[in-house]
Design an enzyme around this catalytic site. Structure first.
Site, short mmCIF file in Angstrom:
data_model
loop_
_atom_site.label_atom_id
_atom_site.label_comp_id
_atom_site.label_asym_id
_atom_site.label_seq_id
_atom_site.Cartn_x
_atom_site.Cartn_y
_atom_site.Cartn_z
N GLN A 115 -32.56 94.81 27.10
CA GLN A 115 -31.39 94.21 27.74
C GLN A 115 -30.10 94.99 27.48
O GLN A 115 -29.03 94.59 27.96
CB GLN A 115 -31.21 92.76 27.25
CG GLN A 115 -32.36 91.85 27.62
CD GLN A 115 -32.51 91.67 29.11
OE1 GLN A 115 -31.55 91.76 29.87
NE2 GLN A 115 -33.74 91.42 29.56
N LYS B 48 -35.55 97.46 33.98
CA LYS B 48 -34.28 96.84 33.59
C LYS B 48 -33.09 97.72 33.95
O LYS B 48 -31.95 97.29 33.84
CB LYS B 48 -34.27 96.58 32.08
CG LYS B 48 -35.43 95.76 31.55
CD LYS B 48 -35.40 94.31 31.98
CE LYS B 48 -36.47 93.52 31.22
NZ LYS B 48 -36.50 92.10 31.61
N ASP C 100 -34.83 96.65 20.07
CA ASP C 100 -35.36 96.25 21.37
C ASP C 100 -34.24 96.44 22.39
O ASP C 100 -33.32 95.63 22.47
CB ASP C 100 -35.81 94.79 21.29
CG ASP C 100 -36.17 94.19 22.65
OD1 ASP C 100 -36.12 94.92 23.67
OD2 ASP C 100 -36.51 93.00 22.70
N CYS D 249 -39.09 83.62 27.61
CA CYS D 249 -39.90 84.27 26.57
C CYS D 249 -39.15 84.27 25.24
O CYS D 249 -39.23 85.23 24.47
CB CYS D 249 -40.29 85.68 26.97
SG CYS D 249 -41.42 85.75 28.37
N HIS E 298 -36.86 87.90 21.82
CA HIS E 298 -37.87 87.75 22.86
C HIS E 298 -39.22 87.75 22.15
O HIS E 298 -39.39 88.34 21.08
CB HIS E 298 -37.76 88.95 23.82
CG HIS E 298 -38.66 88.92 25.00
ND1 HIS E 298 -40.01 89.20 24.92
CD2 HIS E 298 -38.40 88.69 26.32
CE1 HIS E 298 -40.54 89.14 26.12
NE2 HIS E 298 -39.60 88.83 26.99
#
Length: 405
Positions: free
Chosen positions: A202, A225, A199, A363, A122
């Site tokens: 997700q 999220k 990261d 993104c 991303h």
């Protein structure tokens, strides 16, 4: 017994909505999940009953707000198995959390040092490191992916060397769904002495996260999220790094002592939390995590994988439709294109059938360029989605195909 999805859906007011006479089919969960009533109530209750700034007030409301705010930090720390509560830094989301780390790296790295990320990133986990390298003189390298959208592990390992000071990668790809072997990747990076950031935007809602077991140095994620509010996130970092990390912003709260000519910083976690925080957001974030922890994570995972399998199978039968990202280990994301039309057209026509998906480059513009597409249509699933909604998507895409032909 399996997940009681219908009972779960009743906790989400927005899922009862109809659009143009059709029941809403919400399949844009990788962008943001919907919120259960208890999370909505937590925000409302804060603003209705004890709205006040934290840590500073001498009155009852401030005391109640401070206790709830810090209790939420404890909830998050326990959820990810942080070694200490002070390792949980409140941010506005994953993007700010990553930027906090990047800002520090720009002051720490030197020419000759190297940062490694991947082709799956991303923008928030890509442009940040580009900027840190420009500011510090360090070099930036990218680990490639395979045709299935998996990280090329051999190529990743070949990039690691004594100059590698920092490695970043996603827990899961927001664009393709690819689930990375983050513990193994971390071990390889740590073997050459590099710091590691995951990261987790997700991954946080799809796998159990234990930061101590992963072995990374930083893990970043967002409340929205994982069924929480927007505008709230966390940077988890090892205490021995965070206590001396270059400050991100200056102002109130993060100050210990200040004069007209100098200042000294507060202790963790406050030294990295400048200004008035999003108190209601933090409290609601904690409530969202408590709600999520009541679920059986194994059952949620099995249900989401069943949705992914059904969607992949049904969409694969549509002639002219290509699924991008076919890694064997994925979160419940299906990213696709159709010969008949642009992703934006697909999204528009699905919306007319009350089906909400995402379209564009997500993104991840460099990744889309690597795949040779302008963007994709993306269906992403959460615990409250149903197999009948997968069927509805497949049937609707059949209609889209005819309308665009």
């Amino acid at each position: 017994m399996g997940l009681d999805v219908q009972a779960l859906r009743e906790e989400f007011p927005i899922l009862q909505r109809q659009i143009d006479g059709h029941p809403l089919v919400y399949l844009d969960n990788a962008a943001t999940t919907q919120k259960p009533q208890c999370v909505i109530d937590a925000i409302t209750h804060y603003y209705s009953h004890y709205n006040a700034n934290v840590h500073r007030g001498a009155h009852r409301l401030a005391d109640e707000a401070t206790k709830a705010f810090e209790a939420a930090r404890d909830t998050i720390a326990g959820f990810i198995n942080a070694a200490q509560r002070e390792e949980v830094i409140w941010t506005t989301g994953t993007t700010e959390a990553i930027n906090l780390v990047s800002h520090g790296l720009a002051h720490i790295l030197e020419p000759g040092d190297e940062i490694i990320a991947t082709q799956l990133e991303h923008h928030a986990n890509l442009v940040t490191w580009q900027q840190a390298c420009k500011a510090s003189g360090a070099s930036f390298k990218l680990a490639p992916i395979t045709e299935t959208g998996e990280l090329d592990l051999a190529a990743f390992e070949a990039l690691l060397n004594s100059n590698t000071k920092f490695v970043a990668f996603p827990h899961a790809s927001n664009a393709l769904g690819t689930l990375n072997p983050i513990k193994a990747l971390t071990a390889k990076a740590k073997a050459v002495g590099a710091w590691v950031l995951v990261d987790g935007a997700q991954g946080i809602a799809h796998e159990r996260v234990d930061v101590q077991d992963i072995g990374c140095d930083f893990y970043a994620f967002s409340a929205h999220k994982i069924y929480g509010p927007m505008g709230m996130g966390v940077l988890w970092g090892r205490e021995e790094l965070l206590r001396d990390w270059p400050v991100w912003q200056t102002g109130g709260e993060m100050i210990s002592t200040v004069t007209y000519t100098s200042a000294e910083w507060n202790v963790l976690p406050y030294r990295l939390e400048a200004g008035t925080p999003n108190v209601g957001g933090a409290i609601a974030f904690g409530r969202a995590v408590q709600w999520y922890q009541q679920l059986n994570v194994a059952e949620v995972h099995a249900h989401e994988q069943a949705l992914l399998a059904s969607c992949t199978e049904q969409l694969s039968t549509l002639e002219g439709l290509t699924i991008h990202g076919t890694a064997p280990n994925k979160v419940a994301v299906v990213s696709f294109t159709m010969n008949e039309g642009h992703p934006a057209d697909i999204g528009f026509l699905l919306d007319r059938q009350a089906i909400a998906i995402r379209t564009g480059h997500h993104c991840a513009e460099p990744l889309m360029a690597h795949l040779g597409v302008p963007g994709t249509a993306r269906a992403s699933f959460a615990a409250y989605n149903t197999l009948s909604e997968v069927d509805a998507l497949a049937q609707a895409l059949g209609k889209v195909k005819m309308m665009l032909a």
